[in-house]
Design a protein around this motif. Structure first.
Motif, PDB file in Angstrom:
ATOM      1  N   ALA A   1       0.827  -1.209   0.000  1.00 52.16           N
ATOM      2  CA  ALA A   1       0.000   0.000   0.000  1.00 52.16           C
ATOM      3  C   ALA A   1       0.860   1.258   0.000  1.00 52.16           C
ATOM      4  O   ALA A   1       0.567   2.230  -0.706  1.00 52.16           O
ATOM      5  CB  ALA A   1      -0.944  -0.008   1.204  1.00 52.16           C
ATOM      6  N   VAL A   2       1.935   1.256   0.783  1.00 55.32           N
ATOM      7  CA  VAL A   2       2.825   2.422   0.818  1.00 55.32           C
ATOM      8  C   VAL A   2       3.479   2.636  -0.542  1.00 55.32           C
ATOM      9  O   VAL A   2       3.558   3.760  -1.048  1.00 55.32           O
ATOM     10  CB  VAL A   2       3.886   2.247   1.924  1.00 55.32           C
ATOM     11  CG1 VAL A   2       4.934   3.345   1.839  1.00 55.32           C
ATOM     12  CG2 VAL A   2       3.223   2.270   3.293  1.00 55.32           C
TER      13      VAL A   2
ATOM     14  N   ILE B   1      11.448   9.964   1.563  1.00 55.34           N
ATOM     15  CA  ILE B   1      11.671   9.908   3.012  1.00 55.34           C
ATOM     16  C   ILE B   1      10.429   9.391   3.731  1.00 55.34           C
ATOM     17  O   ILE B   1      10.513   8.501   4.595  1.00 55.34           O
ATOM     18  CB  ILE B   1      12.054  11.295   3.547  1.00 55.34           C
ATOM     19  CG1 ILE B   1      13.434  11.700   3.019  1.00 55.34           C
ATOM     20  CG2 ILE B   1      12.079  11.307   5.074  1.00 55.34           C
ATOM     21  CD1 ILE B   1      13.813  13.119   3.373  1.00 55.34           C
ATOM     22  N   VAL B   2       9.273   9.938   3.377  1.00 53.47           N
ATOM     23  CA  VAL B   2       8.023   9.505   4.025  1.00 53.47           C
ATOM     24  C   VAL B   2       7.773   8.027   3.748  1.00 53.47           C
ATOM     25  O   VAL B   2       7.384   7.255   4.650  1.00 53.47           O
ATOM     26  CB  VAL B   2       6.853  10.374   3.536  1.00 53.47           C
ATOM     27  CG1 VAL B   2       5.533   9.825   4.069  1.00 53.47           C
ATOM     28  CG2 VAL B   2       7.029  11.814   3.987  1.00 53.47           C
TER      29      VAL B   2
ATOM     30  N   ARG C   1       7.541   2.439   5.733  1.00 57.34           N
ATOM     31  CA  ARG C   1       7.859   1.030   5.538  1.00 57.34           C
ATOM     32  C   ARG C   1       8.701   0.483   6.689  1.00 57.34           C
ATOM     33  O   ARG C   1       8.488  -0.661   7.134  1.00 57.34           O
ATOM     34  CB  ARG C   1       8.583   0.852   4.206  1.00 57.34           C
ATOM     35  CG  ARG C   1       7.708   1.185   3.005  1.00 57.34           C
ATOM     36  CD  ARG C   1       8.473   1.127   1.710  1.00 57.34           C
ATOM     37  NE  ARG C   1       8.828  -0.246   1.370  1.00 57.34           N
ATOM     38  CZ  ARG C   1       9.550  -0.573   0.287  1.00 57.34           C
ATOM     39  NH1 ARG C   1       9.987   0.391  -0.524  1.00 57.34           N
ATOM     40  NH2 ARG C   1       9.836  -1.829   0.041  1.00 57.34           N
ATOM     41  N   ILE C   2       9.642   1.275   7.191  1.00 59.64           N
ATOM     42  CA  ILE C   2      10.424   0.844   8.358  1.00 59.64           C
ATOM     43  C   ILE C   2       9.515   0.651   9.571  1.00 59.64           C
ATOM     44  O   ILE C   2       9.633  -0.324  10.324  1.00 59.64           O
ATOM     45  CB  ILE C   2      11.533   1.861   8.657  1.00 59.64           C
ATOM     46  CG1 ILE C   2      12.601   1.819   7.558  1.00 59.64           C
ATOM     47  CG2 ILE C   2      12.169   1.595  10.017  1.00 59.64           C
ATOM     48  CD1 ILE C   2      13.679   2.867   7.715  1.00 59.64           C
ATOM     49  N   LEU C   3       8.584   1.586   9.763  1.00 60.38           N
ATOM     50  CA  LEU C   3       7.658   1.480  10.890  1.00 60.38           C
ATOM     51  C   LEU C   3       6.815   0.213  10.785  1.00 60.38           C
ATOM     52  O   LEU C   3       6.594  -0.492  11.788  1.00 60.38           O
ATOM     53  CB  LEU C   3       6.762   2.723  10.930  1.00 60.38           C
ATOM     54  CG  LEU C   3       5.704   2.764  12.034  1.00 60.38           C
ATOM     55  CD1 LEU C   3       6.371   2.774  13.405  1.00 60.38           C
ATOM     56  CD2 LEU C   3       4.804   3.987  11.875  1.00 60.38           C
TER      57      LEU C   3
ATOM     58  N   MET D   1       7.137  -2.799  13.553  1.00 54.41           N
ATOM     59  CA  MET D   1       5.971  -3.193  14.334  1.00 54.41           C
ATOM     60  C   MET D   1       5.654  -4.673  14.137  1.00 54.41           C
ATOM     61  O   MET D   1       5.277  -5.379  15.084  1.00 54.41           O
ATOM     62  CB  MET D   1       4.771  -2.337  13.934  1.00 54.41           C
ATOM     63  CG  MET D   1       4.892  -0.872  14.310  1.00 54.41           C
ATOM     64  SD  MET D   1       5.006  -0.624  16.097  1.00 54.41           S
ATOM     65  CE  MET D   1       3.398  -1.216  16.609  1.00 54.41           C
ATOM     66  N   MET D   2       5.809  -5.165  12.889  1.00 56.68           N
ATOM     67  CA  MET D   2       5.579  -6.594  12.643  1.00 56.68           C
ATOM     68  C   MET D   2       6.568  -7.452  13.424  1.00 56.68           C
ATOM     69  O   MET D   2       6.191  -8.436  14.070  1.00 56.68           O
ATOM     70  CB  MET D   2       5.695  -6.877  11.140  1.00 56.68           C
ATOM     71  CG  MET D   2       5.322  -8.308  10.735  1.00 56.68           C
ATOM     72  SD  MET D   2       6.692  -9.484  10.805  1.00 56.68           S
ATOM     73  CE  MET D   2       7.737  -8.849   9.506  1.00 56.68           C
TER      74      MET D   2
END
Length: 372
Positions: free
Chosen positions: A108-109, A130-131, A136-138, A142-143
């Motif tokens: 989705a990102v 950057i966003v 994607r890192i977040l 979290m996963m």
């Protein structure tokens, strides 16, 4: 090896049931996926809704290996298992589900980032990148943390250490991070974009590139000016690209010996000249002040374009029209005048190059120089 298990009929029966249920579940899940993708794409084409397109692409990108894992776990759920395998199966369910959700969100990102370039609008690619990377890192962090927590790992100390490490890194690269977040702020707030003509301080030029740390500006004189994003954001900046019109104020002066009735005609003349030029709107023209050597008029008009070259063309036509119009009504532009009064004494001798001294003095006397 326990050979009794291999010759046990119930073992082979359960294995056959497991394989059958796994294959049937895999086929059903794949069929449901294809049907859902077709429906979502049909809705996207009919309504032009971006959400339906995103959902269709996300389902299309579902991992077949994870679908097979889901099918296998469905079969294992139906077949009778020992309690130890039940606990392991529940963890496997969460692991597969968390990984698939992370894949969907990552897709989705990436689709959102691609969609930003499809509408034809100029955007800051650095900010978009950057966003996207941060999101994607977040998602994957979290996963990972959720999987570790489900497996019984204490993640409190890990999260605390990540926080302390993040603070230490932020203090070490404070200048770089300030420029990085300034770039992010520029991309989100959009005070200027690539191609805008800006003026700040003694710099005037066109934005060429907005990077992670610096912004590059092509000045009017041709050289490239590199300015840090944090320093650029701390200044008052004029963005002329977004200016729809230009309000122009200019002044001119006429001589003091101009009759009053002709002074009145000048304002009407200015209005006629500006209205005849076009591409600009007359606002006002007034005799505003008694200045040194001139009667000063102030004129205001609004050019209906942000282009500087068009403004200069309009102003040139106005100046030419005023020059001819004032000549037609016999009104003169004022020139700087200084009156010098000589009282008493004698005039100094004037020596003209190439002429005898006596001739120069006689010439001065012939012009009626005053005598003491």
């Amino acid at each position: 090896m326990n050979w009794d298990v291999l010759i046990n009929q119930s073992f082979w029966t359960n294995l056959a049931i497991l394989v059958t249920i796994t294959l049937v579940s895999y086929w059903l899940l794949c069929a449901a996926q294809r049907i859902a993708v077709r429906r979502l794409r049909a809705l996207h084409e009919r309504t032009q809704g971006r959400t339906y397109g995103f959902a269709a692409e996300m389902l299309q990108g579902t991992s077949r290996l994870l679908v097979l894992a889901f099918s296998l776990m469905i079969g294992l759920k139906i077949v009778q298992l020992a309690p130890r395998w039940e606990a392991t199966l529940s963890q496997a369910w969460f692991l597969a589900l968390a990984f698939q959700i992370a894949l969907w969100l990552d897709m989705a990102v990436r689709l959102w980032m691609q969609s930003l370039t499809l509408d034809g609008k100029a955007r800051n690619p650095v900010t978009t990148t950057i966003v996207g990377i941060m999101l994607r890192i977040l998602i994957w962090v979290m996963m990972l943390l959720s999987i570790l927590a489900n497996l019984g790992v204490d993640i409190t100390a890990m999260v605390a250490s990540l926080g302390v490490g993040g603070i230490a890194i932020a203090l070490a690269v404070q200048t770089l991070l300030s420029d990085l977040f300034a770039s992010l702020s520029i991309g989100l707030d959009k005070p200027f974009e690539i191609g805008d003509f800006v003026v700040f301080g003694d710099v005037a030029g066109t934005i060429e590139h907005i990077g992670l740390k610096t912004t590059r500006i092509r000045s009017l004189s041709g050289e490239q000016i590199v300015c840090s994003n944090a320093a650029l954001q701390s200044q008052t900046l004029h963005n002329y690209k977004r200016m729809g019109t230009r309000r122009i104020v200019f002044r001119f002066g006429i001589t003091y010996d101009t009759p009053t009735d002709k002074v009145r005609e000048v304002s009407a003349l200015v209005k006629r000249v500006i209205e005849s030029v076009g591409e600009t709107k007359f606002d006002r023209a007034h005799f505003m002040a008694f200045d040194d050597s001139q009667l000063t008029f102030e004129v205001v008009h609004i050019v209906q374009s942000s282009d500087y070259n068009r403004y200069m063309h309009v102003q040139q036509e106005i100046n030419l029209g005023l020059l001819q119009g004032l000549r037609d009504i016999d009104v003169k532009f004022a020139l700087p005048v200084r009156n010098v009064e000589f009282i008493g004494g004698t005039l100094p001798e004037i020596s003209v190059a190439g002429l005898p001294k006596t001739s120069a003095n006689q010439s001065t006397e012939g012009r009626g120089a005053p005598q003491a």
